[in-house]
Design an enzyme around this catalytic site. Structure first.
Site, PDB file in Angstrom:
ATOM      1  N   GLY A  14     -16.298  47.172  61.922  1.00  0.00           N
ATOM      2  CA  GLY A  14     -17.006  46.534  60.965  1.00  0.00           C
ATOM      3  C   GLY A  14     -16.809  45.195  60.549  1.00  0.00           C
ATOM      4  O   GLY A  14     -16.910  44.821  59.656  1.00  0.00           O
TER       5      GLY A  14
ATOM      6  N   SER B 204     -17.742  41.610  65.300  1.00  0.00           N
ATOM      7  CA  SER B 204     -17.167  41.332  66.652  1.00  0.00           C
ATOM      8  C   SER B 204     -18.414  40.923  67.545  1.00  0.00           C
ATOM      9  O   SER B 204     -18.468  40.164  68.439  1.00  0.00           O
ATOM     10  CB  SER B 204     -16.315  42.387  67.469  1.00  0.00           C
ATOM     11  OG  SER B 204     -17.150  43.712  67.650  1.00  0.00           O
ATOM     12  N   SER B 205     -19.454  41.811  67.591  1.00  0.00           N
ATOM     13  CA  SER B 205     -20.803  41.270  68.350  1.00  0.00           C
ATOM     14  C   SER B 205     -21.256  40.232  68.047  1.00  0.00           C
ATOM     15  O   SER B 205     -21.855  39.457  68.607  1.00  0.00           O
ATOM     16  CB  SER B 205     -21.640  42.694  68.441  1.00  0.00           C
ATOM     17  OG  SER B 205     -22.375  42.828  67.019  1.00  0.00           O
TER      18      SER B 205
ATOM     19  N   GLU C 233     -27.984  39.610  68.655  1.00  0.00           N
ATOM     20  CA  GLU C 233     -27.905  40.775  67.814  1.00  0.00           C
ATOM     21  C   GLU C 233     -29.036  41.744  67.835  1.00  0.00           C
ATOM     22  O   GLU C 233     -28.499  43.071  68.000  1.00  0.00           O
ATOM     23  CB  GLU C 233     -27.741  40.322  66.549  1.00  0.00           C
ATOM     24  CG  GLU C 233     -26.090  39.772  66.115  1.00  0.00           C
ATOM     25  CD  GLU C 233     -24.970  40.829  66.145  1.00  0.00           C
ATOM     26  OE1 GLU C 233     -24.602  41.401  64.994  1.00  0.00           O
ATOM     27  OE2 GLU C 233     -24.653  41.262  67.126  1.00  0.00           O
TER      28      GLU C 233
ATOM     29  N   ASP D 240     -24.160  39.210  59.819  1.00  0.00           N
ATOM     30  CA  ASP D 240     -23.075  38.949  60.522  1.00  0.00           C
ATOM     31  C   ASP D 240     -23.189  37.557  61.486  1.00  0.00           C
ATOM     32  O   ASP D 240     -22.134  36.914  61.315  1.00  0.00           O
ATOM     33  CB  ASP D 240     -22.931  40.061  61.433  1.00  0.00           C
ATOM     34  CG  ASP D 240     -22.298  41.335  60.800  1.00  0.00           C
ATOM     35  OD1 ASP D 240     -22.441  41.335  59.615  1.00  0.00           O
ATOM     36  OD2 ASP D 240     -21.859  42.313  61.450  1.00  0.00           O
TER      37      ASP D 240
END
Length: 495
Positions: free
Chosen positions: A194, A197-198, A243, A254
């Site tokens: 959570g 990272s991606s 993403e 993110d």
């Protein structure tokens, strides 16, 4: 200003077409040792690196799913992408993610350029892409399947997602004349915890390609804020596309935090419309202890659990979600106040108390876990800060805002206890820089090489760096003496 590759790019338009671009709305693995390829002739451009941070939700997890505001902030754990441009005779592109044991090489001339270059399909570097093209995805499948044919299915899924996202951006932004390259990534961000990272990887890939295409310049000290915002928005747009390839329908929070750093207030009141993402440019850097419970969790399960509880007790749970919304708003107001001082205990105490309240509300929704509560117990016993879960809960990670001038003996005692009880801890900071560039890939490391202009970071060094500590020691944006010379960031001051 960066000098890009000599490859041509068919989408370079005038800068005038880009004025007024709105913000994008929407949003311990085994290290496989590999030797760097030998250079057969002079490369077309110097090797360079790109880095982007992970993120944590500081306020508003779960309530954000129900239309309330959340505050997300960058953390100093980062991904690092090394880019090597090959000689003109090399017509391959290689993607290396050693932290997930992935490496694959494609022949550039064999990629489906004919489909991506169709006038109806081709995107400009300043395009706003809000959905993936199914035809483009379909034409990538043979090239993705070839990238990971062995190993467990869960690992293959990670490899295929990485390949799909990379190729979608590479073919969308590039052209058949794009030079051969090696893209090598190391990350200090725990995967599936959570922590974004991606999205951090997405920002690195997006920024690297845009730099190579010379569609972003800088960052440089005298860069006007408007230009810096425009450039980080371009990076953010294509990171969001990456993403989408990974997550399908990401929120966009993110990648936005990983691109611009600092923090954002994020809210999505209508899922048929893009969410609102407001940057908090003045969010201060704050000392943070991040602890991974190593307890497996399911975001979908925890979100569904809260949804079921809301259906059973709509007024009661609705009031809890409203309270969380007020906590997020109060935190944003507190930080924006001219009297807020991140080095003064009273300011941190007020912020820490809001974190404690937020955690209590999450506990009342049933999304904590005994291992999360154990961390709070240990931190409270030493009296060194304020702790809350971050993310979906049910496991995952906690964050602790540390008191100023925290007693190092108490902190060491806490860390010893965490290690004994099989937790992983990371001392990090909250609210730091977003995407940064090291051009060329040369660092001042306080070594003898500094007298000769610095140490060049080559592939073999990066690939053989041991774990998180090894990567940070080699290429981390911060050293013992502060920010390391060489790394530069797009920094946008509030106006």
């Amino acid at each position: 200003m960066f000098n890009g590759t000599n490859g041509t790019h068919g989408t370079n338009g005038t800068n005038g077409a880009n004025n007024g671009i709105p913000h994008v709305n929407g949003d311990g693995p085994l290290v496989h040792r590999m030797k760097a390829d030998r250079k057969h002739s002079s490369p077309m451009a110097p090797a360079f690196m790109v880095s982007a941070p992970g993120k944590v939700i500081v306020f508003g997890e779960h309530s954000v799913v129900h239309g309330k505001a959340a505050v997300a902030a960058a953390i100093s754990l980062r991904s690092y992408l090394h880019v090597t441009t090959l000689s003109k005779s090399k017509r391959t592109v290689t993607l290396r993610f050693p932290d997930v044991d992935f490496v694959h090489t494609w022949n550039i001339d064999d990629l489906p350029w004919d489909v991506f270059q169709q006038p109806s399909k081709k995107k400009n570097y300043y395009s706003l892409v809000t959905e993936l093209d199914p035809d483009l995805l379909a034409t990538l499948e043979p090239h993705i399947e070839a990238a990971s044919q062995d190993g467990p299915e869960d690992i293959r899924n990670i490899h295929r997602n990485s390949a799909r996202a990379f190729l979608y951006l590479f073919l969308s932004l590039g052209s058949p004349s794009f030079p051969g390259c090696l893209y090598t990534l190391r990350s200090t961000i725990p995967i599936s915890a959570g922590l974004g990272s991606s999205a951090s990887i997405a920002v690195c890939v997006s920024a690297a390609l845009l730099i190579q295409l010379r569609t972003v310049s800088g960052p440089h000290p005298d860069q006007p804020p408007e230009e810096a915002r425009l450039q980080i928005e371009r990076i953010n747009r294509w990171a969001f596309v990456y993403e989408m390839c990974i997550h399908g329908n990401p929120s966009g929070v993110d990648n936005t935090v990983a691109t611009q750093g600092k923090a954002v207030i994020f809210q999505r009141t209508d899922y048929s419309k893009p969410p609102s993402v407001a940057p908090l440019w003045d969010f201060p850097e704050l000392p943070l202890l991040l602890v991974d419970t190593k307890q497996a969790k399911s975001t979908l399960h925890e979100v569904a659990k809260v949804g079921k509880l809301k259906s059973a007790h709509p007024k009661l749970v609705g009031s809890i979600l409203d309270a969380m919304d007020k906590v997020a708003g109060s935190a944003a107001d507190l930080i924006a106040d001219d009297d807020f001082d991140e080095e003064e205990e009273e300011s941190l105490r007020k912020l820490g108390e809001l974190m404690t309240i937020n955690h209590g509300l999450l506990v009342s929704l049933g999304v904590s876990h005994p291992r999360l509560e154990r961390i709070r117990e240990l931190v409270d016993h030493e009296g060194i800060g304020w702790t809350k879960l971050t993310g979906a809960g049910g496991g995952g990670c906690s964050i602790t805002l540390l008191r100023p001038n925290v007693d190092r003996e108490k902190l060491a005692k806490l860390e010893e206890r965490l290690e004994t009880e099989n937790y992983s801890k990371y001392e990090t900071t909250l609210g730091g820089d977003g995407v940064g560039v090291l051009w060329p890939a040369v660092l001042k490391n306080g070594t003898e090489e500094d007298d000769e202009g610095g140490m060049e970071i080559d592939l073999e060094m990066l690939l053989n760096a041991e774990g998180t500590e090894g990567v940070e020691k080699l290429v981390g944006v911060h050293g013992d003496g502060g920010e390391r010379e060489g790394w530069k960031f797009w920094r946008v001051e509030s106006r």
